[in-house]
Write a protein that holds these residues in place. Sequence first.
Motif, PDB file in Angstrom:
ATOM      1  N   UNK A  92       0.823  -1.218   0.000  1.00  0.00           N
ATOM      2  CA  UNK A  92       0.000   0.000   0.000  1.00  0.00           C
ATOM      3  C   UNK A  92       0.856   1.267   0.000  1.00  0.00           C
ATOM      4  N   UNK A  93       2.151   1.117   0.217  1.00  0.00           N
ATOM      5  CA  UNK A  93       3.019   2.297   0.327  1.00  0.00           C
ATOM      6  C   UNK A  93       2.719   3.101   1.580  1.00  0.00           C
ATOM      7  N   UNK A  94       2.356   2.391   2.643  1.00  0.00           N
ATOM      8  CA  UNK A  94       1.961   3.054   3.891  1.00  0.00           C
ATOM      9  C   UNK A  94       2.934   2.694   5.001  1.00  0.00           C
ATOM     10  N   UNK A  95       3.169   3.629   5.919  1.00  0.00           N
ATOM     11  CA  UNK A  95       3.998   3.288   7.073  1.00  0.00           C
ATOM     12  C   UNK A  95       3.281   2.278   7.975  1.00  0.00           C
ATOM     13  N   UNK A  96       4.072   1.422   8.614  1.00  0.00           N
ATOM     14  CA  UNK A  96       3.552   0.419   9.541  1.00  0.00           C
ATOM     15  C   UNK A  96       4.008   0.756  10.948  1.00  0.00           C
ATOM     16  N   UNK A  97       3.068   0.748  11.886  1.00  0.00           N
ATOM     17  CA  UNK A  97       3.380   0.927  13.302  1.00  0.00           C
ATOM     18  C   UNK A  97       2.883  -0.324  14.029  1.00  0.00           C
ATOM     19  N   UNK A  98       3.819  -1.044  14.635  1.00  0.00           N
ATOM     20  CA  UNK A  98       3.464  -2.206  15.451  1.00  0.00           C
ATOM     21  C   UNK A  98       3.443  -1.783  16.909  1.00  0.00           C
ATOM     22  N   UNK A  99       2.319  -2.053  17.559  1.00  0.00           N
ATOM     23  CA  UNK A  99       2.159  -1.723  18.974  1.00  0.00           C
ATOM     24  C   UNK A  99       1.814  -3.012  19.711  1.00  0.00           C
ATOM     25  N   UNK A 100       2.657  -3.374  20.664  1.00  0.00           N
ATOM     26  CA  UNK A 100       2.392  -4.544  21.479  1.00  0.00           C
ATOM     27  C   UNK A 100       1.835  -4.086  22.825  1.00  0.00           C
ATOM     28  N   UNK A 101       0.701  -4.654  23.191  1.00  0.00           N
ATOM     29  CA  UNK A 101       0.065  -4.309  24.459  1.00  0.00           C
ATOM     30  C   UNK A 101       0.257  -5.485  25.410  1.00  0.00           C
ATOM     31  N   UNK A 102       0.813  -5.180  26.574  1.00  0.00           N
ATOM     32  CA  UNK A 102       1.045  -6.190  27.605  1.00  0.00           C
ATOM     33  C   UNK A 102       0.440  -5.694  28.912  1.00  0.00           C
ATOM     34  N   UNK A 103       0.232  -6.622  29.829  1.00  0.00           N
ATOM     35  CA  UNK A 103      -0.170  -6.277  31.194  1.00  0.00           C
ATOM     36  C   UNK A 103       0.796  -7.015  32.114  1.00  0.00           C
ATOM     37  N   UNK A 104       1.745  -6.271  32.669  1.00  0.00           N
ATOM     38  CA  UNK A 104       2.803  -6.878  33.482  1.00  0.00           C
ATOM     39  C   UNK A 104       2.320  -7.366  34.848  1.00  0.00           C
ATOM     40  N   UNK A 105       1.131  -6.935  35.258  1.00  0.00           N
ATOM     41  CA  UNK A 105       0.556  -7.377  36.527  1.00  0.00           C
ATOM     42  C   UNK A 105      -0.284  -8.628  36.253  1.00  0.00           C
ATOM     43  N   UNK A 106       0.284  -9.789  36.576  1.00  0.00           N
ATOM     44  CA  UNK A 106      -0.369 -11.062  36.251  1.00  0.00           C
ATOM     45  C   UNK A 106      -1.760 -11.184  36.890  1.00  0.00           C
ATOM     46  N   UNK A 107      -1.898 -10.719  38.107  1.00  0.00           N
ATOM     47  CA  UNK A 107      -3.201 -10.817  38.792  1.00  0.00           C
ATOM     48  C   UNK A 107      -4.238  -9.920  38.115  1.00  0.00           C
ATOM     49  N   UNK A 108      -3.825  -8.725  37.720  1.00  0.00           N
ATOM     50  CA  UNK A 108      -4.738  -7.822  37.010  1.00  0.00           C
ATOM     51  C   UNK A 108      -5.097  -8.390  35.645  1.00  0.00           C
ATOM     52  N   UNK A 109      -4.121  -8.959  34.955  1.00  0.00           N
ATOM     53  CA  UNK A 109      -4.381  -9.569  33.650  1.00  0.00           C
ATOM     54  C   UNK A 109      -5.401 -10.701  33.796  1.00  0.00           C
TER      55      UNK A 109
END
Length: 168
Positions: A92-109
């Motif tokens: 597509x000739x478009x920029x790519x932005x990869x965003x990884x979402x994590x939750x480091x608090x296992x109990x909250x996750x």
Amino acid sequence: MLIVFSGLPGTGKTTIASNLATKTSAVYLRIDTIEQAIRNSGALAQDVGRSGYMVANELALSNLRFGSTVIVDCVNPVIESRRAWSEIAIRAGAPLVNIQVVCSDKHEHQRRVETRKIDIPGLTPPTWQSVLNHEYEAWDNAPFNIDTALTSPAEAVAMITKRFLSEE
């Protein structure tokens, strides 16, 4: 611009991605929605495999070619799917932005997974055990990371907007 949100279920991807799409009027593609529609159609067995990603890839490509910003909400667990998004951006000739979402608090996750409200009719929610067992390969190139144990959805949207969208 193609913005791909990746991460395990329950980390907060959908909240951040949908809020960003609303704020920017971007096209929003959610793999869960596409996969459930495929299941509901009865065209395939319950295991939709790569089908949802392949549909989303083509929808993203067509919308990028119209000049739209496309936001994708998916687990994106393997190198193969990540490469496919990269190829779509290149085509597509478009920029790519990869965003990884994590939750480091296992109990909250775990709490999020176990109390998750399902907003797609017919979608079976993941269990905490299925999240723990989920395949998720390490990244070749580190994506932009957001830890939702430390960052609110509003803060995440503001960070992404400032870093990647302020020039648009």
